[in-house]
Design a protein around this motif. Structure first.
Motif, PDB file in Angstrom:
ATOM      1  N   GLY A   7      30.554  33.154  45.102  1.00  0.00           N
ATOM      2  CA  GLY A   7      31.324  33.126  43.872  1.00  0.00           C
ATOM      3  C   GLY A   7      31.130  34.313  42.952  1.00  0.00           C
ATOM      4  N   PHE A   8      31.069  35.517  43.525  1.00  0.00           N
ATOM      5  CA  PHE A   8      30.914  36.720  42.705  1.00  0.00           C
ATOM      6  C   PHE A   8      32.275  37.078  42.108  1.00  0.00           C
ATOM      7  N   GLU A   9      32.333  37.215  40.777  1.00  0.00           N
ATOM      8  CA  GLU A   9      33.606  37.498  40.120  1.00  0.00           C
ATOM      9  C   GLU A   9      33.789  39.001  39.972  1.00  0.00           C
ATOM     10  N   GLY A  10      34.908  39.504  40.480  1.00  0.00           N
ATOM     11  CA  GLY A  10      35.181  40.933  40.401  1.00  0.00           C
ATOM     12  C   GLY A  10      36.672  41.193  40.402  1.00  0.00           C
ATOM     13  N   ARG A  11      37.024  42.453  40.155  1.00  0.00           N
ATOM     14  CA  ARG A  11      38.435  42.830  40.139  1.00  0.00           C
ATOM     15  C   ARG A  11      38.675  43.810  41.280  1.00  0.00           C
ATOM     16  N   LEU A  12      39.665  43.471  42.129  1.00  0.00           N
ATOM     17  CA  LEU A  12      39.987  44.275  43.291  1.00  0.00           C
ATOM     18  C   LEU A  12      41.362  44.904  43.141  1.00  0.00           C
ATOM     19  N   ARG A  13      41.603  45.961  43.917  1.00  0.00           N
ATOM     20  CA  ARG A  13      42.857  46.706  43.840  1.00  0.00           C
ATOM     21  C   ARG A  13      43.605  46.583  45.162  1.00  0.00           C
ATOM     22  N   ALA A  14      44.874  46.166  45.094  1.00  0.00           N
ATOM     23  CA  ALA A  14      45.715  46.057  46.290  1.00  0.00           C
ATOM     24  C   ALA A  14      46.192  47.440  46.710  1.00  0.00           C
ATOM     25  N   SER A  15      46.822  47.514  47.883  1.00  0.00           N
ATOM     26  CA  SER A  15      47.242  48.812  48.411  1.00  0.00           C
ATOM     27  C   SER A  15      48.304  49.481  47.545  1.00  0.00           C
ATOM     28  N   ASP A  16      49.096  48.673  46.800  1.00  0.00           N
ATOM     29  CA  ASP A  16      50.128  49.257  45.931  1.00  0.00           C
ATOM     30  C   ASP A  16      49.606  49.580  44.537  1.00  0.00           C
ATOM     31  N   GLY A  17      48.297  49.357  44.308  1.00  0.00           N
ATOM     32  CA  GLY A  17      47.685  49.733  43.038  1.00  0.00           C
ATOM     33  C   GLY A  17      47.509  48.606  42.043  1.00  0.00           C
ATOM     34  N   HIS A  18      48.185  47.467  42.209  1.00  0.00           N
ATOM     35  CA  HIS A  18      48.018  46.409  41.213  1.00  0.00           C
ATOM     36  C   HIS A  18      46.662  45.728  41.404  1.00  0.00           C
ATOM     37  N   GLU A  19      46.128  45.231  40.263  1.00  0.00           N
ATOM     38  CA  GLU A  19      44.769  44.693  40.265  1.00  0.00           C
ATOM     39  C   GLU A  19      44.785  43.172  40.366  1.00  0.00           C
ATOM     40  N   ILE A  20      43.752  42.659  41.049  1.00  0.00           N
ATOM     41  CA  ILE A  20      43.655  41.217  41.316  1.00  0.00           C
ATOM     42  C   ILE A  20      42.274  40.741  40.891  1.00  0.00           C
ATOM     43  N   ASP A  21      42.235  39.717  40.012  1.00  0.00           N
ATOM     44  CA  ASP A  21      40.965  39.065  39.685  1.00  0.00           C
ATOM     45  C   ASP A  21      40.597  38.143  40.853  1.00  0.00           C
ATOM     46  N   ALA A  22      39.331  38.207  41.283  1.00  0.00           N
ATOM     47  CA  ALA A  22      38.954  37.463  42.493  1.00  0.00           C
ATOM     48  C   ALA A  22      37.542  36.906  42.386  1.00  0.00           C
ATOM     49  N   LEU A  23      37.361  35.770  43.074  1.00  0.00           N
ATOM     50  CA  LEU A  23      36.025  35.245  43.342  1.00  0.00           C
ATOM     51  C   LEU A  23      35.694  35.614  44.787  1.00  0.00           C
TER      52      LEU A  23
END
Length: 498
Positions: free
Chosen positions: A336-352
């Motif tokens: 359950g590590f909370e972080g922000r990832l980047r998709a290939s098109d550049g938009h950001e995704i909040d993720a566990l």
């Protein structure tokens, strides 16, 4: 030349031979034996050997090699006396009173006649073959006791002459179903990977190298084995081939189970609805991604293959990535590590993000699952904004309602897992507790006996490690992780002890 002179000369000729020689007169008395013959019977004089044939039978018990006891009149010495020619008869010789044979003798006979062709002297020639037959016995014992399956094939007619228990247990054959049958009836080289070579070596009497083969056996339709052949010579200078086997059934079953397990894993990995990637633990290099990951992040498995997350720019925050990777290397698992990832098109995704270490084919791998919580985070932000808007003009709210609204504003729907606490020093943890309790920088400087600037340095460090950027966020973090009890926040977000 008279008879006595002839016998004397004969004795001189044979006395130095390595073979044993015993001379018997027509009246069945033993008249002479050379030193080799006496030694082969464990005596030094003819008197100890036996004055005549009857005395010899009393002193020694003879058994033919087929374990058939020699009856009266059938011992080699009796047969010679009776005028029968004996050629290389093998007997076990046991001193009377002993439980086991002392020697193994190979015996042949010769009858010397006078001018009138009448028997004048009977000669027994003896060869001590004890060592050879003891070696054969040791081979027999080890062959039958050896748990490794084995059969022996005679090269002259390609028929099996010996089989051990290991082969019978492996195949389910009975002893009589193997011995006497040919290699064409029980084909030990069936479906061998290099059958032509093996058959050629068999006919040549050469070594057959190890190779896989499939036996047809009574218990199963087939039995996979490793077979090898070694030429050997059996007693009587009989050329043979010793076949040895290793049962591959257990290994093949394990390989089949492993293959099925890997196939099931692959299907589960690809069909999992949660975005999942996997990679080598050493270096944290990504090797594959499932369909759900491609659908959410846009990367294909080929684009990810043999790349690290930092090379792809997958993480928005490099500090968060380093914290995640440090914890994974240290503990082998992250939950359950909370972080922000980047998709290939550049938009950001909040993720566990959760990861675990698994062993696949003897190598250490990492499986990483990613839960998209962007919508949830947006909803939480909107809820906080709405609460703050309502609290801006809260003159008509009761104190109890204000406290509940403040708690809702400060507490997310799902609490983030304790992670930053692992990074704090003992002093930073103490300062975090004091901040949550409402202490000022001056209060803490005085309490700990340090300067105000040192307090601020500690605060800066713990903000960075906790991933927060203001004092009120640190207070909320401390409350969520149980560092203080019995406290609440006022309208400004400052903790107040109750």
């Amino acid at each position: 030349m008279n008879q006595s002179v002839q016998q004397f000369q004969l004795q001189q000729i044979v006395s130095g031979l390595s073979e044993g020689v015993i001379l018997i007169a027509p009246d069945q008395s033993i008249v002479w034996a050379n030193d080799a013959a006496l030694a082969m019977h464990g005596v030094t004089t003819i008197r100890e050997l036996g004055a005549d044939v009857d005395a010899y039978r009393t002193n020694y018990a003879l058994t033919y090699r087929n374990n058939q006891t020699v009856v009266d009149g059938q011992a080699p010495i009796d047969r010679v006396v009776a005028g029968e020619a004996v050629h290389d008869v093998v007997v076990e010789v046991t001193r009377t009173g002993r439980d086991r044979a002392d020697w193994v003798h190979s015996i042949r006979s010769l009858v010397l006649t006078d001018d009138d062709d009448k028997p004048e002297c009977l000669v027994l020639t003896i060869t001590d073959v004890t060592e050879r037959y003891e070696a054969e016995q040791r081979f027999q014992s080890s062959f039958h006791a050896n748990p490794a399956p084995a059969v022996i094939c005679r090269l002259s007619d390609l028929r099996f002459i010996k089989v051990n228990r290991g082969f019978l247990e492996m195949t389910g054959y009975a002893h009589d179903e193997v011995v006497g049958r040919s290699v064409y009836e029980i084909d030990v080289l069936k479906d061998a990977e290099r059958r032509d070579l093996a058959v050629e070596r068999l006919h040549e009497g050469g070594t057959i190298p190890q190779m896989e083969a499939c036996l047809r056996v009574p218990a199963d339709e087939s039995k996979w084995v490793i077979v090898a052949g070694q030429p050997i010579e059996m007693p009587g200078k009989v050329s043979c081939m010793l076949f040895t086997f290793a049962d591959l059934e257990a290994r093949r079953k394990a390989e089949e189970d492993l293959k099925q397990s890997q196939e099931q894993f692959e299907k589960s990995f690809q069909l999992a609805p949660i975005p999942t990637i996997r990679g080598r633990r050493e270096g944290l290099t990504i090797t594959d991604a499932n369909e759900a990951f491609t659908a959410v992040f846009g990367y294909t498995a080929a684009e990810l293959h043999d790349h690290r997350a930092d090379e792809l720019g997958l993480w928005v925050d490099g500090v968060a990535r380093e914290r995640f990777e440090r914890r994974l290397k240290r503990d082998g698992t992250v939950r359950g590590f909370e972080g922000r990832l980047r998709a290939s098109d550049g938009h950001e995704i909040d993720a566990l993000i959760s990861a675990d270490t698994v062993a696949i084919s003897g190598e250490s791998w990492v499986l990483c699952t990613i839960q998209d919580i962007t919508d949830r985070k947006r909803s939480e932000a909107e809820l906080k904004k709405a609460i703050e808007g309502a609290m801006a003009d809260a003159s008509w709210f009761s104190r109890k309602i204000l406290d509940k609204l403040a708690a809702l504003r400060a507490t997310p729907a799902i609490l983030p897992p304790p992670g930053g606490l692992d990074e704090l020093t003992a002093r930073e943890r103490e300062i975090l507790v004091r901040v949550a309790q409402g202490s000022t920088d001056d209060n803490m400087a005085e309490e700990f006996g340090i300067s105000r600037n040192t307090v601020r340095n500690h605060l800066t460090a713990l903000y960075r490690k906790l991933g927060v950027n203001r004092r009120s966020a640190a207070v909320v973090f401390a409350r969520e992780h149980g560092l203080i009890e019995g406290s609440r926040t006022d309208r400004s977000g400052r903790a107040q002890t109750v």
